[in-house]
Write a protein that holds these residues in place. Structure first.
Motif, mmCIF file in Angstrom:
data_model
loop_
_atom_site.group_PDB
_atom_site.id
_atom_site.type_symbol
_atom_site.label_atom_id
_atom_site.label_comp_id
_atom_site.label_asym_id
_atom_site.label_seq_id
_atom_site.Cartn_x
_atom_site.Cartn_y
_atom_site.Cartn_z
ATOM 1 N N PHE A 48 -45.262 -63.541 -11.037
ATOM 2 C CA PHE A 48 -45.634 -64.422 -11.624
ATOM 3 C C PHE A 48 -45.705 -66.140 -10.101
ATOM 4 O O PHE A 48 -46.797 -66.653 -10.758
ATOM 5 C CB PHE A 48 -44.308 -64.775 -11.487
ATOM 6 N N PHE A 52 -49.022 -68.237 -9.578
ATOM 7 C CA PHE A 52 -49.368 -68.442 -9.658
ATOM 8 C C PHE A 52 -49.647 -69.513 -8.786
ATOM 9 O O PHE A 52 -50.602 -70.620 -8.578
ATOM 10 C CB PHE A 52 -47.599 -69.316 -10.464
ATOM 11 N N GLY A 117 -44.051 -67.936 -19.720
ATOM 12 C CA GLY A 117 -44.745 -68.174 -18.717
ATOM 13 C C GLY A 117 -46.382 -67.239 -19.494
ATOM 14 O O GLY A 117 -47.540 -68.060 -18.471
ATOM 15 N N GLY A 120 -48.593 -70.199 -20.363
ATOM 16 C CA GLY A 120 -48.510 -70.788 -19.374
ATOM 17 C C GLY A 120 -49.760 -71.025 -19.181
ATOM 18 O O GLY A 120 -50.975 -71.609 -18.649
ATOM 19 N N PHE A 121 -50.051 -69.797 -18.279
ATOM 20 C CA PHE A 121 -51.418 -68.522 -17.717
ATOM 21 C C PHE A 121 -52.861 -68.659 -18.503
ATOM 22 O O PHE A 121 -53.308 -69.339 -18.136
ATOM 23 C CB PHE A 121 -50.699 -67.399 -17.348
ATOM 24 N N HIS A 124 -54.335 -72.146 -18.848
ATOM 25 C CA HIS A 124 -53.607 -73.231 -17.234
ATOM 26 C C HIS A 124 -53.079 -74.740 -17.521
ATOM 27 O O HIS A 124 -53.842 -75.333 -17.276
ATOM 28 C CB HIS A 124 -55.812 -73.472 -17.238
ATOM 29 N N LEU A 129 -46.155 -73.772 -16.586
ATOM 30 C CA LEU A 129 -45.845 -72.941 -15.601
ATOM 31 C C LEU A 129 -45.056 -73.338 -14.696
ATOM 32 O O LEU A 129 -44.247 -72.409 -14.265
ATOM 33 C CB LEU A 129 -47.003 -72.726 -14.934
ATOM 34 N N CYS A 132 -41.581 -72.246 -17.002
ATOM 35 C CA CYS A 132 -41.327 -71.184 -16.911
ATOM 36 C C CYS A 132 -40.058 -70.537 -15.438
ATOM 37 O O CYS A 132 -39.798 -69.870 -15.305
ATOM 38 C CB CYS A 132 -42.712 -70.097 -16.763
ATOM 39 N N THR A 133 -41.336 -71.280 -14.361
ATOM 40 C CA THR A 133 -40.372 -71.108 -12.896
ATOM 41 C C THR A 133 -38.875 -71.971 -12.934
ATOM 42 O O THR A 133 -38.288 -71.553 -12.435
ATOM 43 C CB THR A 133 -41.306 -72.178 -11.598
#
Length: 645
Positions: A48, A52, A117, A120-121, A124, A129, A132-133
């Motif tokens: 991840f 990212f 996540g 989010g990917f 974009h 993201l 998610c982090t």
């Protein structure tokens, strides 16, 4: 932290298990399922984060409002923020509840996080993201104390370093694989984002499946009342860690390593793009080299430490980190920009780049030497009832140091300091921090001197060294052959020893400083200084009352002819005040070495001995204090030593 290795400690009351090697643990359910659960968690973290970071560094245009130069440091800071806020609470939870149940809960939570996540990917969407982090940081904060408290319940003393090394090796192999997968998926021209989303979800599901086989690990303190106030509990955990000075300073040492590691790992994308003019595939090579170095150093620790907690490797590790970090700075200096991004094949075609890879590998390998003994030391010396909370304190400190690392990197780069310059600053800071810690706890330096001696000049054969007790008070009695007898015995002991030593040794600036800080006890003959003699006996009594080992050389002086001198009555005086078991020992092979008083023993080559001389430390059965007369002890030591001096 999420991708830290898991130290193992002894499990009281369980008979030691013998293994031909540390790898045999993979055949056992008490180790393997938890190892693979941790492995998959570290793998997912890195798929991840690398994916990212790669996307926002090389495809910045797709993410509005993102600064490519500072994105990697920001991702790192967001990930570790939960460790500051939630570590204290998670430590209590890990001490209160079954760790297998908590493991399965955390892995289920990971699946939900990776769904966010993935969204989010594919869209974009940078804020999603970053969220998610943050949640992955929460996941790792919850799991950290669980994993550090799990293995001490399932491994015994002889498995301590091996299990610790395997977890660190596995962690950094996971980092390596996660780096490759994350970088390759992000670089895919069409469906990179979808690949990242799918891989992260699949790894989370696999981690949940392996966690279902983790055996029960009952609570160490089920009656614990959880304090949900993170501020007061954080302060309480730090105060708990400070109760043992060596443990607390070891926590600081580990946290400093994470400061160093975070600085290097989060710099690799900018280093590759701006210094090496390299594409994302070269970043993967750099991270892979770093990971292989850590894994190699971690696995070597068991062999170098002889399956015990050998903190003498810690100074060796810190020296190597600074040396190769500085060389990395010099190797990176003056690289001319190419005006384009080179690939792996072109990168590997330059000799200077191989030097860079060698520096990264060796820097990381020495990092393994540094970290494995420190983790094992903490686990072996803190109380099992609050082990998870000590680890929570460690995570709090780690998080703080990593945030400072990110802020320092952002600040220095904004002032125009290059990435190689950042490496040099970190290397120099490492020297200062190491010197400070070792000045506060000279036990690290003493063990380093002992380890260096026995691995440079001697090959030591141990005969029944397991008779040196790992717990409880005892008096060790040994013949006195050379100036390094105490150092050799120290190197082979499983725990610290209070040596009774001639007071004149303490006049030496170097040896005196070292042995004073090792709490050696100076002693003088009655006709020289009766007050010092009485004080020495008082110190021995106090040390034994506190459950420590005391070692005395009853000959009172180093032999001048290789034969035993008459044993004096100092041992009797000690035992009359504090009756404890006595362990007779004998050193063979030191007579004639450069450290002995042999008339022909001159530097650099000992008489009749090679550079790597063979010697033996033999240990006899413990004696009851009433049977430990000077005559009986001299007879046993003479028989142990035999004809070889």
């Amino acid at each position: 932290m999420s991708d830290q290795p898991l130290p193992a400690a002894s499990a009281p009351g369980r008979a030691p298990r013998e293994h031909p090697s540390q790898f045999s643990l993979f055949r056992e359910r008490r180790f393997a399922p938890f190892f693979w659960t941790q492995f998959l968690g570290a793998l997912n973290d890195n798929v991840f984060k690398v994916g990212f970071t790669s996307l926002v560094t090389y495809q910045t245009a797709r993410f509005s409002g993102v600064d490519a130069k500072t994105a990697a440091f920001l991702i790192s800071a967001i990930f570790i923020l939960p460790f500051v806020l939630l570590s204290a609470t998670s430590g209590q939870i890990a001490d209160k509840y079954d760790k297998a149940t908590l493991t399965r809960f955390v892995k289920t939570f990971e699946i939900a996080v990776m769904l966010i996540g993935g969204a989010g990917f594919v869209t974009h969407h940078a804020p999603l993201l970053y969220l998610c982090t943050l949640l992955m940081g929460v996941h790792s904060t919850l799991f950290g104390p669980v994993k550090y408290a799990y293995l001490p319940q399932h491994l015994d003393d002889r498995e301590l370093v091996g299990g610790n090394g395997l977890f660190e090796m596995g962690t950094f192999v996971a980092i390596l694989i996660g780096t490759i997968i994350g970088g390759a998926a992000a670089a895919a021209p069409v469906h990179g984002a979808w690949l990242l989303a799918g891989v992260c979800l699949a790894v989370a599901l696999a981690g949940r499946a392996t966690s279902s086989r983790v055996p029960a690990s009952p609570s160490s303190q089920p009656e614990l009342r959880i304090n949900w106030n993170p501020i007061t509990e954080t302060w309480r955990n730090l105060a708990l860690a400070r109760e043992n000075r060596t443990v607390f300073l070891s926590l600081l040492g580990i946290s400093w390593l994470w400061f160093v590691g975070a600085t290097f790992l989060t710099s690799f994308f900018s280093y590759a793009k701006d210094v090496l003019s390299a594409d994302p595939d070269v970043v993967t090579v750099l991270l892979a080299t770093f990971s292989l170095g850590i894994g190699t150093g971690s696995l070597l620790c068991e062999r170098l430490s002889k399956r015990r907690v050998e903190i003498g490797l810690v100074p060796l590790g810190s020296i190597g980190i600074s040396v190769f970090a500085l060389d990395l700075y010099w190797a990176s200096h003056g690289i001319a920009p190419t005006g384009r991004l080179i690939g792996v094949a072109e990168f590997l075609g330059h000799a200077r780049h191989w030097r860079i890879l060698a520096d990264l590998f060796l820097l990381a390998m020495f990092g393994g030497f540094y970290s494995v003994p420190l983790y094992a030391l903490i686990q072996s010396r803190c109380q099992p009832t609050h082990r998870a909370r000590i680890i929570a304190a460690n995570n709090i400190l780690n998080a703080f140091f990593m945030i400072v690392s990110a802020l320092m990197a952002i600040g220095l780069t904004s002032l125009g300091v290059s990435i190689p310059g950042l490496f040099a600053v970190t290397a120099l800071l490492n020297v200062l921090v190491a010197a400070y810690i070792y000045s506060l706890v000279p036990e690290f330096l003493l063990r380093f001197v002992a380890w260096l001696l026995v691995h440079t000049f001697y090959r030591i054969r141990l005969v029944h060294a397991e008779r040196i007790p790992e717990q409880g008070a005892a008096v060790l009695v040994c013949n006195h052959v050379s100036y390094v007898d105490a150092v050799v015995i120290m190197a082979e002991s499983p725990r610290p020893i209070r040596f009774v030593m001639d007071y004149r040794i303490f006049r030496s600036p170097v040896a005196g400083w070292l042995f004073r800080h090792a709490k050696a006890i100076p002693i003088a003959p009655a006709h020289d200084d009766p007050a010092m003699l009485a004080k020495a006996y008082d110190a021995c009594a106090q040390a034994l009352a506190e459950g420590e080992l005391v070692c005395i050389f009853p000959e009172g002086k180093i032999t001048r002819d290789g034969e035993l001198n008459t044993f004096r009555h100092g041992v009797t005086q000690i035992l009359e005040r504090t009756p404890v078991p006595v362990i007779p020992m004998a050193l063979r092979g030191l007579w004639g070495s450069v450290f002995s008083r042999h008339a022909d023993a001159h530097w650099p080559r000992p008489v009749n001995k090679g550079v790597m001389s063979r010697l033996t430390l033999a240990v006899a059965e413990p004696l009851e204090p009433g049977a430990a007369t000077p005559e009986a002890l001299q007879s046993i030591v003479a028989e142990l030593r035999g004809a070889r001096r």
